[in-house]
Design a protein around this motif. Structure first.
Motif, PDB file in Angstrom:
ATOM      1  N   HIS A 131       7.720 -58.307   1.863  1.00 15.26           N
ATOM      2  CA  HIS A 131       8.987 -58.212   2.575  1.00 15.26           C
ATOM      3  C   HIS A 131      10.192 -57.911   1.704  1.00 15.26           C
ATOM      4  O   HIS A 131      11.228 -57.494   2.217  1.00 15.26           O
ATOM      5  CB  HIS A 131       9.223 -59.502   3.384  1.00 15.26           C
ATOM      6  N   VAL A 132      10.099 -58.105   0.390  1.00 14.64           N
ATOM      7  CA  VAL A 132      11.272 -57.861  -0.451  1.00 14.64           C
ATOM      8  C   VAL A 132      11.107 -56.702  -1.426  1.00 14.64           C
ATOM      9  O   VAL A 132      12.092 -56.262  -2.017  1.00 14.64           O
ATOM     10  CB  VAL A 132      11.696 -59.134  -1.233  1.00 14.64           C
ATOM     11  N   ALA A 133       9.915 -56.199  -1.594  1.00 14.30           N
ATOM     12  CA  ALA A 133       9.680 -55.132  -2.569  1.00 14.30           C
ATOM     13  C   ALA A 133      10.391 -53.847  -2.156  1.00 14.30           C
ATOM     14  O   ALA A 133      10.524 -53.546  -0.973  1.00 14.30           O
ATOM     15  CB  ALA A 133       8.189 -54.881  -2.727  1.00 14.30           C
ATOM     16  N   SER A 134      10.793 -53.100  -3.160  1.00 15.14           N
ATOM     17  CA  SER A 134      11.509 -51.836  -2.928  1.00 15.14           C
ATOM     18  C   SER A 134      10.561 -50.638  -2.943  1.00 15.14           C
ATOM     19  O   SER A 134      11.017 -49.496  -2.969  1.00 15.14           O
ATOM     20  CB  SER A 134      12.587 -51.658  -3.988  1.00 15.14           C
ATOM     21  N   CYS A 135       9.254 -50.887  -2.889  1.00 15.54           N
ATOM     22  CA  CYS A 135       8.261 -49.822  -2.920  1.00 15.54           C
ATOM     23  C   CYS A 135       7.090 -50.213  -2.014  1.00 15.54           C
ATOM     24  O   CYS A 135       7.014 -51.353  -1.568  1.00 15.54           O
ATOM     25  CB  CYS A 135       7.777 -49.580  -4.348  1.00 15.54           C
ATOM     26  N   PRO A 136       6.160 -49.287  -1.761  1.00 20.02           N
ATOM     27  CA  PRO A 136       4.999 -49.644  -0.951  1.00 20.02           C
ATOM     28  C   PRO A 136       4.162 -50.745  -1.610  1.00 20.02           C
ATOM     29  O   PRO A 136       4.060 -50.800  -2.836  1.00 20.02           O
ATOM     30  CB  PRO A 136       4.191 -48.348  -0.878  1.00 20.02           C
ATOM     31  N   VAL A 137       3.590 -51.610  -0.795  1.00 16.85           N
ATOM     32  CA  VAL A 137       2.753 -52.704  -1.279  1.00 16.85           C
ATOM     33  C   VAL A 137       1.401 -52.618  -0.579  1.00 16.85           C
ATOM     34  O   VAL A 137       1.337 -52.532   0.644  1.00 16.85           O
ATOM     35  CB  VAL A 137       3.392 -54.088  -0.990  1.00 16.85           C
ATOM     36  N   THR A 138       0.341 -52.636  -1.378  1.00 17.22           N
ATOM     37  CA  THR A 138      -1.023 -52.641  -0.834  1.00 17.22           C
ATOM     38  C   THR A 138      -1.617 -54.013  -1.090  1.00 17.22           C
ATOM     39  O   THR A 138      -1.628 -54.478  -2.226  1.00 17.22           O
ATOM     40  CB  THR A 138      -1.894 -51.566  -1.520  1.00 17.22           C
ATOM     41  N   MET A 139      -2.108 -54.660  -0.034  1.00 17.42           N
ATOM     42  CA  MET A 139      -2.772 -55.954  -0.148  1.00 17.42           C
ATOM     43  C   MET A 139      -4.272 -55.735  -0.153  1.00 17.42           C
ATOM     44  O   MET A 139      -4.789 -55.018   0.698  1.00 17.42           O
ATOM     45  CB  MET A 139      -2.430 -56.856   1.045  1.00 17.42           C
ATOM     46  N   VAL A 140      -4.963 -56.374  -1.083  1.00 16.50           N
ATOM     47  CA  VAL A 140      -6.412 -56.242  -1.199  1.00 16.50           C
ATOM     48  C   VAL A 140      -7.045 -57.595  -0.919  1.00 16.50           C
ATOM     49  O   VAL A 140      -6.650 -58.598  -1.502  1.00 16.50           O
ATOM     50  CB  VAL A 140      -6.803 -55.730  -2.600  1.00 16.50           C
TER      51      VAL A 140
END
Length: 141
Positions: A131-140
């Motif tokens: 929710h706070v990152a400034s880039c795409p986030v991939t959860m594994v």
């Protein structure tokens, strides 16, 4: 300049699975990996009454080295450029801050880490980063 993928590493199986996934992405898009280990800040007046700041720093360094060594073993012979970094503080905040400062292409992280009990009470690190990152986030998983 090559793109970077930030991979938070905490020693959990989930973070190592995320690392393996990030390696495949990095190979596919010719990106570099930035492995980040965040150590909690144990320097507080209550802790420093019993343990010196130097002892805390040494503990943090030893713990981070152990976690990073395990991750570097996974990367061995993978022909991917890897950088490592250690930060001190709250993991979700430090991960997002590092992503922004290093201008990473994306973050690839485990959906759960070592803090299962804490995540039930305070919210999960991965949820907060998402929710706070400034880039795409991939959860594994």
């Amino acid at each position: 300049m090559s793109q970077k993928i930030l991979v938070p590493i905490d020693g959990s199986d989930f973070s190592l699975r995320a690392l393996k996934h990030a390696i495949e992405i990095a190979k596919a898009i010719d990106a570099e990996l930035l492995l980040l280990n965040v150590q909690y800040n144990y320097n507080s007046p209550n802790i420093n009454r019993f343990v010196s700041k130097e002892q805390v720093r040494r503990y943090q360094q030893e713990n981070a080295k152990e976690v990073m060594d395990e991750a570097l073993n996974v990367i061995e012979n993978q022909e991917v450029t890897v950088h490592t970094k250690i930060r001190i503080g709250s993991p979700d905040y430090e991960i997002a801050k590092e992503a922004k400062e290093s201008k990473v292409y994306s973050i690839v992280m485990g959906s759960r880490g070592l803090g299962a009990i804490k995540s039930k009470i305070l919210g999960s690190v991965s949820f907060n980063v998402l929710h706070v990152a400034s880039c795409p986030v991939t959860m594994v998983k």
